[in-house]
Write a protein that holds these residues in place. Sequence first.
Motif, mmCIF file in Angstrom:
data_model
loop_
_atom_site.group_PDB
_atom_site.id
_atom_site.type_symbol
_atom_site.label_atom_id
_atom_site.label_comp_id
_atom_site.label_asym_id
_atom_site.label_seq_id
_atom_site.Cartn_x
_atom_site.Cartn_y
_atom_site.Cartn_z
ATOM 1 N N ARG A 78 -18.601 83.138 16.806
ATOM 2 C CA ARG A 78 -18.006 81.519 16.365
ATOM 3 C C ARG A 78 -18.035 81.054 15.419
ATOM 4 N NH1 ARG A 78 -14.825 81.554 20.111
ATOM 5 N NH2 ARG A 78 -15.435 81.081 22.182
ATOM 6 N N VAL A 83 -9.978 80.947 13.750
ATOM 7 C CA VAL A 83 -8.835 80.698 14.808
ATOM 8 C C VAL A 83 -7.940 79.241 14.401
ATOM 9 C CG1 VAL A 83 -8.619 79.867 17.434
ATOM 10 C CG2 VAL A 83 -10.867 80.994 15.995
ATOM 11 N N ALA A 89 -4.219 72.010 16.873
ATOM 12 C CA ALA A 89 -5.131 71.806 18.197
ATOM 13 C C ALA A 89 -5.846 70.777 16.929
ATOM 14 C CB ALA A 89 -6.216 72.509 18.250
ATOM 15 N N LEU A 90 -6.545 69.485 16.215
ATOM 16 C CA LEU A 90 -7.714 69.200 15.394
ATOM 17 C C LEU A 90 -7.490 67.851 16.217
ATOM 18 C CD1 LEU A 90 -5.000 68.638 11.886
ATOM 19 C CD2 LEU A 90 -7.512 70.092 11.938
ATOM 20 N N ILE A 91 -8.523 67.316 16.272
ATOM 21 C CA ILE A 91 -8.913 66.556 17.053
ATOM 22 C C ILE A 91 -8.667 65.047 16.695
ATOM 23 C CG2 ILE A 91 -11.533 65.240 18.246
ATOM 24 C CD1 ILE A 91 -11.214 68.536 18.543
ATOM 25 N N SER A 92 -7.766 64.464 17.844
ATOM 26 C CA SER A 92 -6.504 63.276 17.235
ATOM 27 C C SER A 92 -7.519 62.487 16.822
ATOM 28 C CB SER A 92 -5.627 63.518 18.051
ATOM 29 O OG SER A 92 -6.030 62.830 19.642
ATOM 30 N N ASN A 93 -8.354 62.006 17.345
ATOM 31 C CA ASN A 93 -8.849 60.277 17.503
ATOM 32 C C ASN A 93 -9.850 60.766 16.226
ATOM 33 O OD1 ASN A 93 -11.546 61.849 18.725
ATOM 34 N ND2 ASN A 93 -11.597 60.684 19.689
ATOM 35 N N LEU A 94 -10.039 61.894 15.510
ATOM 36 C CA LEU A 94 -10.744 61.731 14.368
ATOM 37 C C LEU A 94 -9.850 61.258 12.881
ATOM 38 C CD1 LEU A 94 -13.543 64.632 14.734
ATOM 39 C CD2 LEU A 94 -13.933 61.845 15.694
ATOM 40 N N GLU A 98 -13.030 63.591 8.811
ATOM 41 C CA GLU A 98 -13.518 64.513 10.128
ATOM 42 C C GLU A 98 -13.722 65.358 10.760
ATOM 43 O OE1 GLU A 98 -15.128 59.687 11.742
ATOM 44 O OE2 GLU A 98 -13.391 60.715 12.198
ATOM 45 N N LEU A 102 -16.849 68.819 11.187
ATOM 46 C CA LEU A 102 -16.797 68.861 12.242
ATOM 47 C C LEU A 102 -17.502 70.577 12.609
ATOM 48 C CD1 LEU A 102 -17.899 68.030 15.056
ATOM 49 C CD2 LEU A 102 -14.913 68.552 15.525
ATOM 50 N N PRO A 103 -16.952 71.354 12.384
ATOM 51 C CA PRO A 103 -17.694 72.741 12.061
ATOM 52 C C PRO A 103 -18.546 73.065 10.839
ATOM 53 C CG PRO A 103 -15.121 72.840 10.803
ATOM 54 C CD PRO A 103 -15.329 71.563 11.563
ATOM 55 N N ASN A 105 -20.236 70.790 10.234
ATOM 56 C CA ASN A 105 -21.329 70.466 10.681
ATOM 57 C C ASN A 105 -21.914 71.125 11.660
ATOM 58 O OD1 ASN A 105 -21.817 67.554 9.384
ATOM 59 N ND2 ASN A 105 -20.307 66.912 10.407
ATOM 60 N N ARG A 106 -21.666 71.714 12.422
ATOM 61 C CA ARG A 106 -22.234 72.372 14.091
ATOM 62 C C ARG A 106 -22.452 74.065 13.042
ATOM 63 N NH1 ARG A 106 -23.630 75.870 15.972
ATOM 64 N NH2 ARG A 106 -24.310 76.439 17.964
ATOM 65 N N HIS A 107 -22.514 74.267 11.609
ATOM 66 C CA HIS A 107 -22.400 75.748 11.378
ATOM 67 C C HIS A 107 -23.328 76.080 10.516
ATOM 68 C CE1 HIS A 107 -20.877 77.828 15.003
ATOM 69 N NE2 HIS A 107 -19.981 77.035 14.560
ATOM 70 N N ARG A 152 -8.743 73.690 7.944
ATOM 71 C CA ARG A 152 -10.198 74.057 9.004
ATOM 72 C C ARG A 152 -10.733 75.797 9.368
ATOM 73 N NH1 ARG A 152 -9.686 71.510 14.509
ATOM 74 N NH2 ARG A 152 -8.715 72.961 15.078
ATOM 75 N N ILE B 26 -23.318 65.930 15.633
ATOM 76 C CA ILE B 26 -21.761 65.685 16.033
ATOM 77 C C ILE B 26 -22.106 65.383 16.819
ATOM 78 C CG2 ILE B 26 -21.621 68.416 14.878
ATOM 79 C CD1 ILE B 26 -21.324 69.131 18.148
ATOM 80 N N ARG B 113 -3.471 69.571 24.299
ATOM 81 C CA ARG B 113 -3.150 69.057 22.926
ATOM 82 C C ARG B 113 -4.027 70.882 22.138
ATOM 83 N NH1 ARG B 113 -3.012 63.625 22.341
ATOM 84 N NH2 ARG B 113 -5.186 63.518 22.224
ATOM 85 N N LYS B 114 -4.966 71.674 23.647
ATOM 86 C CA LYS B 114 -5.053 71.975 22.991
ATOM 87 C C LYS B 114 -6.943 71.804 21.892
ATOM 88 C CE LYS B 114 -2.271 76.103 24.202
ATOM 89 N NZ LYS B 114 -3.079 76.676 25.550
ATOM 90 N N GLU B 115 -6.980 70.858 22.244
ATOM 91 C CA GLU B 115 -8.357 70.845 20.904
ATOM 92 C C GLU B 115 -9.938 70.989 21.656
ATOM 93 O OE1 GLU B 115 -7.416 66.277 20.409
ATOM 94 O OE2 GLU B 115 -5.507 66.469 20.520
ATOM 95 N N ALA B 121 -13.311 76.677 20.099
ATOM 96 C CA ALA B 121 -13.307 78.458 19.296
ATOM 97 C C ALA B 121 -13.874 78.068 18.100
ATOM 98 C CB ALA B 121 -12.065 78.512 18.454
ATOM 99 N N MET B 122 -14.595 76.563 17.483
ATOM 100 C CA MET B 122 -15.830 76.598 16.572
ATOM 101 C C MET B 122 -16.508 76.405 17.322
ATOM 102 S SD MET B 122 -13.631 73.357 14.751
ATOM 103 C CE MET B 122 -13.172 72.119 15.734
#
Lengths: 232, 250
Positions: A78, A83, A89-94, A98, A102-103, A105-107, A152, B26, B113-115, B121-122
Amino acid sequence: MKIELRNISHSLAEQPILANISITVESGQCLLITGRSGSGKSLLFSIICDITRPQQGTVLIDDIAMPAMTALQYARFRRDLGVIFQVSALISNLTLEENLLLPLNRHHSRLSHDEKLQKVHGICEEFGLTQYLDQRTDRLSSGLASLAGLARALLMEPKALIWDAPMAQVDRHWCRHELALLKHLKEKGTTLILCSNRQELIVSLADQQLQLGLPEELASGGAHAAQAQKCQ
Amino acid sequence: MINYGFLPFSAYVVSDFLVFHRHRSISLEILLRQIRFTGVEALGLVMLIALLIGALIIVQGYPLLSSIGQVKWIYAILISTIVRDLGPFIVCFVVLARSGTAITTELGNMVVRKEIDALIAMGVSPISYLVAPRVLGMVASLILLMSYFVACGIFGGYLVSNAFASIPVSTFFVKLMAQLHWLDMVIMLAKVAFSGLMISLIASYHGLTVKSAITEVPQRNIKAVGRGLIALCIIHVLFTLLYFALMSDW
């Protein structure tokens, strides 16, 4: 990263879309997946990203079948796979910042917040997105959102990049920039998988091309359902 | 987006609470946002409803009880309605209508919206990142809102009862507390906590089962509200029965 598709078949609503697809993309190579609208490019994209599990067949990453991966191997997969979706496909409320954090912070939880911000600001500068860092991404234009999606994916310095419909949403300037970027990534040894109808733009990069047929062609058994060929 | 049933989904979410600390970098932001939206931004609405209900109980009950010389029962009625039965149901219903629908709509739109695909994927689990903090936030918010509702409802009752007979604050609260059993508080907290859990699980599940079309979002929302309401009724009836069973043993 070596990516191998082995006998992939998938149907949607009982209609076969992908039938027995096998292809190997060696590390650092570029595969171009083409086909008319409805031929299953996005489905194959989602199978390679392991968002959809194939009904038959397996995807192997560096010779390890995805279902057989350990949690650590899967987390690495991952982290190392960039990808880029057809829609941003961005997180729309961020905000954009942010979204990009996100990735990281995750990895990269070991990096300090300042180091992560430095990475985010660096990539935004490269893509001309610095002034939008504090904006919510649902307020970005589709072209800017598409660039942000690309930023991203590249932020994590992926070993492989899979991109659904590259150069579809951006103007001519960014189209040239994206093409140059793809060339640069290929030179760096990044494995590339590009799903596109605009093959005239990127065919020069491709080592292999996979031409997908339409489901009707599959059903009739007439034309080749999927044709893989080596590019010159 | 998810292709398994509600029970496995719920089990997965609940098991994720145990490892919440692992992904708090997160998820914490989402948890705080959920508490702000559900627990803080709804305070005005809940305060208004609580004041009106508290006042209404006194307006309706006081003249009736005083006509039969049983005014002392007004405190028991206030506790039964505000703390134990009507209050928790109204607060949960407000949260279902307000935040439950918001969760289903938001997650459904994210699927379209594929979010959600992008999160997968992340390597970010949508359950850990989106669902678990919303569920925890909803439970915490409902406890917060319920405490607020009780305070405002009793205050509303006190204000109106002063219109009928001037009662000192201390007398009113001493008599009220004399009628309040600790089990009333436990049942109230259990009702709102379980309701919060169920509302958020049902709303999240229906949001994430949207397939790909935007037209599915309102359809899933309607289903989520219907099933949420049924779950609320069952939870409240069960806890009320449990209350009476425990009280009869006492």
